[in-house]
Design a protein around this motif. Structure first.
Motif, PDB file in Angstrom:
ATOM      1  N   LEU A 218       0.538  -1.093  -0.031  1.00 48.56           N
ATOM      2  CA  LEU A 218      -0.138   0.171  -0.103  1.00 48.56           C
ATOM      3  C   LEU A 218       0.838   1.542   0.070  1.00 48.56           C
ATOM      4  CD1 LEU A 218      -2.911  -0.369   2.221  1.00 48.56           C
ATOM      5  CD2 LEU A 218      -3.297   0.261  -0.499  1.00 48.56           C
ATOM      6  N   ALA A 219       2.484   1.398   1.031  1.00 47.99           N
ATOM      7  CA  ALA A 219       2.940   3.076   1.251  1.00 47.99           C
ATOM      8  C   ALA A 219       3.725   2.322   0.113  1.00 47.99           C
ATOM      9  CB  ALA A 219       3.294   2.093   2.611  1.00 47.99           C
ATOM     10  N   ALA A 220       4.043   2.133  -0.719  1.00 45.22           N
ATOM     11  CA  ALA A 220       5.315   2.518  -1.628  1.00 45.22           C
ATOM     12  C   ALA A 220       5.204   3.600  -2.600  1.00 45.22           C
ATOM     13  CB  ALA A 220       5.214   0.732  -2.876  1.00 45.22           C
ATOM     14  N   GLY A 221       6.049   3.821  -2.319  1.00 46.30           N
ATOM     15  CA  GLY A 221       6.551   5.713  -3.541  1.00 46.30           C
ATOM     16  C   GLY A 221       5.729   6.405  -2.549  1.00 46.30           C
ATOM     17  N   ILE A 222       5.042   6.237  -1.332  1.00 46.88           N
ATOM     18  CA  ILE A 222       3.867   7.221  -0.608  1.00 46.88           C
ATOM     19  C   ILE A 222       5.111   7.295   0.819  1.00 46.88           C
ATOM     20  CG2 ILE A 222       1.746   8.109   0.461  1.00 46.88           C
ATOM     21  CD1 ILE A 222       0.636   6.661  -1.626  1.00 46.88           C
ATOM     22  N   VAL A 223       4.738   6.113   1.230  1.00 44.80           N
ATOM     23  CA  VAL A 223       5.373   6.049   2.864  1.00 44.80           C
ATOM     24  C   VAL A 223       6.566   5.555   2.855  1.00 44.80           C
ATOM     25  CG1 VAL A 223       5.662   5.984   5.629  1.00 44.80           C
ATOM     26  CG2 VAL A 223       3.181   5.955   3.390  1.00 44.80           C
ATOM     27  N   ASP A 224       7.845   6.576   2.851  1.00 43.50           N
ATOM     28  CA  ASP A 224       9.840   6.049   3.500  1.00 43.50           C
ATOM     29  C   ASP A 224       9.286   5.327   4.204  1.00 43.50           C
ATOM     30  OD1 ASP A 224      12.363   5.547   3.363  1.00 43.50           O
ATOM     31  OD2 ASP A 224      12.560   7.771   3.878  1.00 43.50           O
ATOM     32  N   ALA A 225       9.003   3.497   4.795  1.00 38.99           N
ATOM     33  CA  ALA A 225       8.911   3.133   5.277  1.00 38.99           C
ATOM     34  C   ALA A 225      10.301   1.207   5.763  1.00 38.99           C
ATOM     35  CB  ALA A 225       7.321   2.594   5.839  1.00 38.99           C
ATOM     36  N   GLU A 226      10.545   1.158   6.194  1.00 38.45           N
ATOM     37  CA  GLU A 226      10.743  -0.470   6.818  1.00 38.45           C
ATOM     38  C   GLU A 226       9.635  -1.180   7.811  1.00 38.45           C
ATOM     39  OE1 GLU A 226      14.411  -2.922   8.955  1.00 38.45           O
ATOM     40  OE2 GLU A 226      14.188  -0.442   9.050  1.00 38.45           O
ATOM     41  N   TRP A 227      10.166  -2.825   6.977  1.00 36.20           N
ATOM     42  CA  TRP A 227       8.777  -2.388   7.543  1.00 36.20           C
ATOM     43  C   TRP A 227       8.828  -4.753   8.094  1.00 36.20           C
ATOM     44  CZ3 TRP A 227       3.546  -1.272   6.729  1.00 36.20           C
ATOM     45  CH2 TRP A 227       3.184  -0.242   6.408  1.00 36.20           C
ATOM     46  N   ARG A 228       9.192  -4.690   9.584  1.00 39.20           N
ATOM     47  CA  ARG A 228       9.697  -5.800  10.651  1.00 39.20           C
ATOM     48  C   ARG A 228       8.590  -6.529  10.839  1.00 39.20           C
ATOM     49  NH1 ARG A 228      14.306  -3.307  12.527  1.00 39.20           N
ATOM     50  NH2 ARG A 228      13.292  -3.108  14.336  1.00 39.20           N
ATOM     51  N   ARG A 229       8.876  -7.566  10.915  1.00 42.32           N
ATOM     52  CA  ARG A 229       7.519  -8.581  12.194  1.00 42.32           C
ATOM     53  C   ARG A 229       8.883  -8.758  13.339  1.00 42.32           C
ATOM     54  NH1 ARG A 229       6.610 -15.107  10.281  1.00 42.32           N
ATOM     55  NH2 ARG A 229       4.326 -14.751  12.173  1.00 42.32           N
ATOM     56  N   GLU A 230       7.827  -8.295  14.358  1.00 46.93           N
ATOM     57  CA  GLU A 230       8.473  -8.666  16.076  1.00 46.93           C
ATOM     58  C   GLU A 230       7.528  -9.093  16.494  1.00 46.93           C
ATOM     59  OE1 GLU A 230      11.693  -8.132  16.843  1.00 46.93           O
ATOM     60  OE2 GLU A 230      12.703  -6.752  15.793  1.00 46.93           O
ATOM     61  N   ARG A 231       7.712  -9.607  17.496  1.00 48.37           N
ATOM     62  CA  ARG A 231       6.690 -10.089  18.437  1.00 48.37           C
ATOM     63  C   ARG A 231       6.482  -8.583  19.207  1.00 48.37           C
ATOM     64  NH1 ARG A 231       2.801 -12.871  19.280  1.00 48.37           N
ATOM     65  NH2 ARG A 231       2.219 -13.630  21.463  1.00 48.37           N
ATOM     66  N   ILE A 232       5.364  -8.374  19.688  1.00 46.37           N
ATOM     67  CA  ILE A 232       5.028  -7.527  20.059  1.00 46.37           C
ATOM     68  C   ILE A 232       4.792  -7.604  21.711  1.00 46.37           C
ATOM     69  CG2 ILE A 232       3.581  -4.509  20.488  1.00 46.37           C
ATOM     70  CD1 ILE A 232       5.592  -5.097  18.311  1.00 46.37           C
ATOM     71  N   GLY A 233       5.495  -7.637  22.728  1.00 45.43           N
ATOM     72  CA  GLY A 233       5.348  -7.988  24.178  1.00 45.43           C
ATOM     73  C   GLY A 233       6.925  -7.763  24.965  1.00 45.43           C
ATOM     74  N   SER A 234       6.626  -8.087  25.878  1.00 46.57           N
ATOM     75  CA  SER A 234       7.267  -7.805  27.458  1.00 46.57           C
ATOM     76  C   SER A 234       8.859  -7.555  26.294  1.00 46.57           C
ATOM     77  CB  SER A 234       7.472  -8.688  28.165  1.00 46.57           C
ATOM     78  OG  SER A 234       6.158  -8.521  28.957  1.00 46.57           O
ATOM     79  N   ALA A 235       9.753  -8.472  25.548  1.00 43.42           N
ATOM     80  CA  ALA A 235      10.537  -8.929  25.218  1.00 43.42           C
ATOM     81  C   ALA A 235      10.768  -8.245  23.719  1.00 43.42           C
ATOM     82  CB  ALA A 235      10.885 -10.387  24.316  1.00 43.42           C
TER      83      ALA A 235
END
Length: 327
Positions: free
Chosen positions: A130-147
Motif C-alpha cells: 500500500l505504502a510503496a512510493g508514498i510512505v518512507d518505511a521499513e516493515w519488520r516482523r517483531e513479537r510485540i510484548g515484554s521482550a
C-alpha cells in the motif's frame, strides 16, 4: 496508485484498488468474521487472517478510521510543539500502516523515516504494498510484548494495540517506548476500558519523565473520577461502500471514537483548556464542557461575547479552548 502524497484521500484510493476484483460479499463476510474474532466470539484457535483477501478487506474497513484518529492526536501534538519534527518514527504493532500514513501526512514537509513493527507478516506485506512510493518505511516482523527492544527514535506511535496485550506486556511496551523515544503517542478505542489503558500509559510516561503535550492541559492527575466517565474524542471518517455494507448504514460517514495521550521529553506548551464533549449549541449561546488545569468545568458563550461566540459555534469536540489569541 496515482496518489503520491499521504492523505485520507490517497489512502482511500489505495484501499479501493486493493479490493478491486474481490466480490463485495466476500469482503463483507471477511470483515464480519474478523470483527467477531477480535470481540472474542469465535474460537481462539481459528485463523485470524486466512489469506490476503482477509487482510485487504479488514484494512479497507479499519485503516481509514485508525488514520483519522491518529492524525488528530498528531496534530494536537504539533499544536503543542510546533517547532519540533521527528526525523525517525517507530510504529509499534503498526499492522498495515495506518499510523505511518498519518505521521507522514502530519509532517509532510519533511516526513520521518518510519519503521513498522508487527507480528503478522500478511499485514506487513500488504502495508508495504500500500505504502510503496508514498510512505518512507521499513516493515519488520517483531513479537510485540515484554521482550520487544526498540532502537532509539524520535517518535513512537502505538495505536489500537494495548488491548491485545496482557497488562504486564502493556506496561513493558510503554516503558520501552518511553526509554527509546523523545515523543510517544498512544491511541486506543474511545471506550471506558480504552480510556483506562490510556490513563495507565499516561502515568507510566509521566513517571518516566515525560510531559503530557495533549490532550490534557496539564500533567497532573486526570480530574475524572474513576468509574463515572471517560475522556475520549471523535473523528469523522468517510465511509466506503464496504463500511456501509457491513454496518448496514446509509450515511456517507461515521464517527470514530478514540482516546489518546501524546507525551514528550522536550519543551511543549499544552492547551489552556480542551473541549471534552460535543459543544451544545442553543439559541444565542454555546455550552462548552472543558478540561483545564484546575479541573473539569462548563463555559457558556453567548452573543454578548462578540467574535468569541462565532468561534464557540465553530468549535468542535477535541479543540483547544479558548482559541489562540483569546482568553
Amino acid at each position: 496508485m496515482n496518489a503520491s502524497a499521504p492523505s485520507a484521500a490517497s489512502l482511500r484510493a489505495a484501499l479501493a484498488a486493493l479490493l478491486d476484483g474481490l466480490p463485495p460479499n466476500r469482503a463483507a463476510q471477511a470483515v464480519e468474521r474478523l470483527i467477531a474474532n477480535y470481540r472474542g466470539t469465535t474460537p481462539t484457535d481459528a485463523p485470524v487472517l486466512r489469506d490476503r483477501s482477509d487482510v485487504a478487506a479488514y484494512a479497507a474497513y479499519r485503516m481509514p478510521a485508525t488514520f483519522e484518529a491518529v492524525r488528530a492526536a498528531l496534530y494536537a501534538l504539533r499544536d503543542a510543539a510546533p517547532d519540533w519534527a521527528p526525523g525517525t518514527h517507530t510504529d509499534v504493532g503498526g499492522g498495515t500502516g495506518a499510523a505511518s500514513w498519518a505521521v507522514a501526512e502530519a509532517w509532510e514537509e519533511g516526513p520521518p523515516r518510519t519503521t513498522v513493527l508487527d507480528w503478522a507478516e500478511p499485514a506487513l506485506a500488504l502495508g508495504r504494498e500500500l505504502a510503496a512510493g508514498i510512505v518512507d518505511a521499513e516493515w519488520r516482523r517483531e513479537r510485540i510484548g515484554s521482550a520487544l527492544s526498540l532502537a532509539d527514535t524520535d517518535l513512537v506511535t502505538v495505536s489500537y494495540v494495548l488491548k491485545e496485550l496482557t497488562e504486564a506486556d502493556r506496561t513493558a511496551l510503554v516503558t520501552e517506548a518511553a526509554r527509546a523515544a523523545q515523543a510517544v503517542v498512544i491511541v486506543e478505542p474511545g471506550t471506558p476500558d480504552g480510556y483506562e489503558r490510556i490513563i495507565a500509559a499516561r502515568t507510566l510516561l509521566i513517571d518516566a519523565g515525560f510531559t503530557v503535550a495533549a490532550p490534557c492541559p496539564h500533567s497532573g492527575a486526570c480530574p475524572i473520577v474513576p468509574g463515572t466517565d471517560w475522556c475520549h474524542f471523535s473523528a469523522r471518517v468517510s465511509r466506503s461502500s464496504l463500511h456501509r455494507k457491513v454496518k448496514g448504514g446509509s450515511l456517507p460517514y461515521e464517527d470514530e471514537k478514540y482516546a489518546y495521550v501524546a507525551a514528550v521529553r522536550f519543551p511543549a506548551t499544552p492547551t489552556t483548556g480542551r473541549v471534552v464533549r460535543r459543544p451544545q449549541i442553543r439559541k444565542g449561546q454555546v455550552l462548552l464542557e472543558l478540561c483545564a488545569p484546575e479541573g473539569l468545568g462548563r463555559e457558556t458563550v453567548t452573543k454578548r461575547h462578540g467574535p468569541l461566540y462565532k468561534q464557540a459555534r465553530d468549535a468542535e469536540w477535541g479543540d483547544s479552548w479558548p482559541p489562540e489569541g483569546e482568553g
